[in-house]
Each structure stands twice: as structure tokens, then as C-alpha cells.
Scaffold this motif. Structure first.
Motif, PDB file in Angstrom:
ATOM      1  N   PRO A   1     -24.704   1.695  28.824  1.00 53.08           N
ATOM      2  CA  PRO A   1     -24.101   0.397  28.025  1.00 53.08           C
ATOM      3  C   PRO A   1     -23.313  -0.002  27.420  1.00 53.08           C
ATOM      4  O   PRO A   1     -22.489   1.241  27.436  1.00 53.08           O
ATOM      5  CB  PRO A   1     -24.651   0.223  26.732  1.00 53.08           C
TER       6      PRO A   1
ATOM      7  N   GLU B   1     -33.077  -3.604  34.747  1.00 55.47           N
ATOM      8  CA  GLU B   1     -32.387  -1.928  34.356  1.00 55.47           C
ATOM      9  C   GLU B   1     -33.549  -0.838  34.686  1.00 55.47           C
ATOM     10  O   GLU B   1     -32.478  -0.248  35.011  1.00 55.47           O
ATOM     11  CB  GLU B   1     -32.901  -2.376  32.841  1.00 55.47           C
TER      12      GLU B   1
ATOM     13  N   CYS C   1     -25.875  -3.187  30.752  1.00 52.97           N
ATOM     14  CA  CYS C   1     -26.052  -2.136  31.609  1.00 52.97           C
ATOM     15  C   CYS C   1     -24.306  -1.629  32.571  1.00 52.97           C
ATOM     16  O   CYS C   1     -24.786  -3.048  33.165  1.00 52.97           O
ATOM     17  CB  CYS C   1     -26.949  -1.428  31.618  1.00 52.97           C
TER      18      CYS C   1
END
Length: 416
Positions: free
Chosen positions: A34, A16, A45
Motif C-alpha cells: 500500500p 488487487e 496499492c
């Protein structure tokens, strides 16, 4: 910019962080959003690169114990940003991790040996796996990770979905829900250049037609699977969702440790006898784990957590699978296939033992030493039998990346 912080398997947090950095670096080209949440509330994600209507969806982390997908996904995203030709008429969408809860439980980011790998092992029970749950659960019981994946497929309508998988020990192969003519040549060339064996008789694809060495095409829905006892069917998984929109799915497998015993296409001299021996060993090994479990279970606190559920689920597969292996006619009688089944037969009870060992250690249970011995001896025997050699992570990533790019090119060129 380089998205790989170092040569080890990235965690979900690192995935991420790297995707966020890329989106900030190229805000007009990239976006991160998301698309849902896991059962434990972790975000799912999606990193998108480009704006073309024609789309490729790349999924990583569908199996918690196959962490190479995250590293490949980052390398692919960086390459798509860098190479304009890859996104001239195609947008690329990267699901960073389909099962972040599972990824948090598999804790071997830099395994040195098969024992290292198994001491931190986790792979969920089938009904808890995002891609597989539709094949074993009714629609109203699907986990949120599966529902999020289905929604993003429905939104993007990709002409190609690629799901990045890996194996602990063996070779590389590709599974296709529909053939991609021309893929076998660049796939085989890449494997040869990187000294990665091609698993020509993968037990996961037993009985499937092949469009080239290691490139297996799933049979059409409606036929009998090769292993009748298995509770799931790939043709009911999320892999087939793209077919609603004229697309297809490619599953790209790459090994952590390579073995040259899984790429021999010559006929086995006595396949039935060999399969019988493998079935007997599978039952015997599973019985050893079951005996430890039966002894310890009354002392374990309830309810069962994901590690114990997964360990028990793996053991429940054994009787039917062992029966499948001795049911004639054999789906494949090559040396490669028998070798692949040998590996799978070692893998299943070893994984169950490894996950149960983690449960017993956490409970400080006196049965743990018995499993420690099994996990250690089986890991060593597995590595020795298959002459395991580590495939450097950069080669795992390069081969998987090359195969994805080749699949996207050939599927696009052959699309109606």
C-alpha cells in the motif's frame, strides 16, 4: 499465469486479487504494497516488478469512467514478468487504481451499448480527480489520492510515467509532456493492425504540436491553453511531477467504441460555422439538464454527494467552453478536430444527465423519467452520428499495452 479473469473490465477488488496472486507466484521478482489510502479509506496499492533503479510508473484508474486501464495494467504486469528483456535494466511499478472510491461508483463493467455505459456512469468533479486536483486546488487541500501519487513519483523518480486513459467513443491518441521521438510509428502501426482509428484532432489536445498522427506534445508551461475557460491546466497536473527528475509522462487513450469520423485530417469546409452550431447545441442540451436539476433540487436531500457534485460541475463548464469554441482563431480546422469537438459537446451534457439520473432514481424523484428520455435518446444519437462500433476488450488492451512498451523503449533510448 493469466491475470485477466475474463474479458470484462476488472473491479478494484479483482485488480488487487490478481496483483496479490502474481506477487505470491513470483515473490523474488514482484511485490505488492500500500502507498496510501483514499478518502473513504480504501487502500492504494502499488505492484512492483523488478529491482532496477531505472523505473517506469504505470497509473490506472485516474478517471473512474475509463476502466480499460486496469485490464491493461494486469496484462502489462504479466508481460513484464514473462519477458525478461523488458526488465533487464528497468523496474516496472503499477498503481492499480488511482481513484478506488470513484471506481466503486462507476458500475458498467461490461457495457453492451452506450446507454448501458451511461446508466452506471460516474466521473468525479475536477477537484476530486487525483491527477487534476493540483491544477485547481492549493497544496493544502489536495486529496489523499493525489498526495499518494505524488509521493510515489518522488520515491521512484521514473524516467517515464504512463497514465492509462480511455474514451467512450472515438479513436486512440497519446498525449506527451515531452516528445518521445520514434513513438508515432509503432503507435500508428498498432492502431492500424487492430482496426482502431487514430484521433488526429483530439479536442483534449487542441492547439498542441504533434510529433506524428495522434501523438500530441503538450506546450511548454507558461503559454495560454487552447480553451481559456477550462479551470484546469494539464501543465499543473501530476503529469508534470516526473519532470522534477528528468522524466516525462505519456497519457495513452484508447476507445471503447470506435468511430472513423475522428481520424480525417482534411480541412473542414466551414469550421467556424460548424463550431458555432456545436456551441449552440451544447448550450441547449445543457439547459435541458439544468431545467430538470432546478426543478428537482429543492426535493433532494443534502448535502450533495459525489454524483450530484460531478453533474453540477460538468454543467458549470458549459458556458465558458461554448464561448471558447466560437472564439477565433480556431486551434484546429480539420474534419477530425471538428468531429472530436462534436463528440465532446454531446458527451458533457449526457454525462451530467446520466449522473443526475442516478441521483433522482435513488431519491425516487418524479423528475427521473424526463432524464431517462434524455439519456436514452442522446446515447442513441451519439452512437448513430459517429457510427459507433465496439472495440473488443482484448484489442483495447493489446493496443494500449503495445503503446506503453514502445513508449518505455523509445523514452529510455532517448534519455540523457
Amino acid at each position: 499465469m493469466s491475470l485477466l479473469p475474463e474479458l470484462r473490465y476488472p473491479s478494484v477488488t479483482e485488480l488487487e486479487r490478481s496483483a496479490r496472486a502474481l506477487a505470491a507466484h513470483r515473490p523474488g521478482l514482484c511485490s505488492l504494497r500500500p502507498i496510501g489510502s483514499s478518502r473513504a479509506g480504501r487502500p492504494l496499492c502499488l505492484l512492483s516488478v523488478g529491482h532496477a533503479e531505472r523505473a517506469v510508473l504505470v497509473v490506472a484508474g485516474a478517471h473512474a469512467n475509463e476502466p480499460v486501464g486496469g485490464a491493461t495494467l494486469l496484462a502489462l504486469a504479466e508481460r513484464v514478468v514473462r519477458e525478461r528483456r523488458l526488465r533487464d535494466d528497468t523496474s516496472w511499478h503499477f498503481l492499480l487504481c488511482a481513484d478506488p472510491d470513484g471506481a466503486g461508483l462507476h458500475v458498467t463493467p461490461a457495457p453492451r451499448t452506450l446507454l448501458d455505459y451511461h446508466l452506471g456512469f460516474f466521473r468525479p468533479a475536477g477537484p476530486e480527480q487525483p491527477e487534476w486536483s493540483p491544477s485547481v486546488l492549493p497544496p493544502d487541500r489536495l486529496p489523499p489520492e493525489t498526495l499518494a501519487l505524488i509521493r510515489v513519483i518522488d520515491e521512484l523518480r521514473p524516467y517515464l510515467q504512463v497514465t492509462l486513459h480511455g474514451t467512450d467513443l472515438g479513436g486512440s491518441w497519446v498525449q506527451l509532456t515531452r516528445d518521445i521521438p520514434g513513438l508515432a510509428e509503432p503507435f500508428g502501426k498498432s492502431a492500424a493492425e487492430l482496426n482502431i482509428p487514430v484521433e488526429t484532432g483530439a479536442s483534449d489536445a487542441a492547439g498542441w504540436p504533434a510529433s506524428g498522427p495522434g501523438v500530441h506534445v503538450m506546450p511548454a508551461p507558461g503559454g495560454d491553453p487552447a480553451y481559456l475557460s477550462m479551470p484546469d491546466d494539464a501543465r499543473e497536473s501530476t503529469w508534470y511531477r516526473a519532470h522534477l527528475y528528468g522524466g516525462l509522462t505519456a497519457v495513452v487513450e484508447v476507445p471503447m467504441w470506435a468511430s472513423d469520423l475522428v481520424d480525417d485530417p482534411t480541412p473542414h469546409p466551414a469550421p467556424a460555422a460548424a463550431m458555432g452550431r456545436l456551441a449552440r447545441r451544447l448550450r441547449q442540451d445543457a439547459h435541458q439538464v439544468e431545467s430538470v436539476l432546478a426543478d428537482a433540487l429543492p426535493r433532494l436531500p443534502g448535502p450533495a454527494g459525489p454524483l450530484l457534485r460531478a453533474a453540477r460541475w460538468a454543467l458549470e463548464l458549459v458556458p465558458g467552453l461554448a464561448g471558447d469554441w466560437v472564439r477565433p482563431p480556431a486551434a484546429d480546422t480539420t474534419m477530425a478536430h471538428v468531429g472530436s469537438v462534436d463528440a465532446f459537446g454531446r458527451r458533457l451534457p449526457l454525462r451530467s444527465a446520466a449522473m443526475l439520473l442516478r441521483v433522482l432514481r435513488e431519491a425516487d424523484d418524479h423528475a427521473a423519467p424526463a432524464l431517462e428520455h434524455l439519456v436514452g435518446s442522446w446515447s442513441e444519437a451519439f452512437a448513430q452520428r459517429f457510427r459507433a462500433r465496439w472495440v473488443p476488450l482484448e484489442q483495447q488492451v493489446e493496443h494500449q499495452s503495445r503503446t506503453v512498451v514502445a513508449a518505455a523503449r523509445h523514452a529510455r533510448d532517448g534519455a540523457p
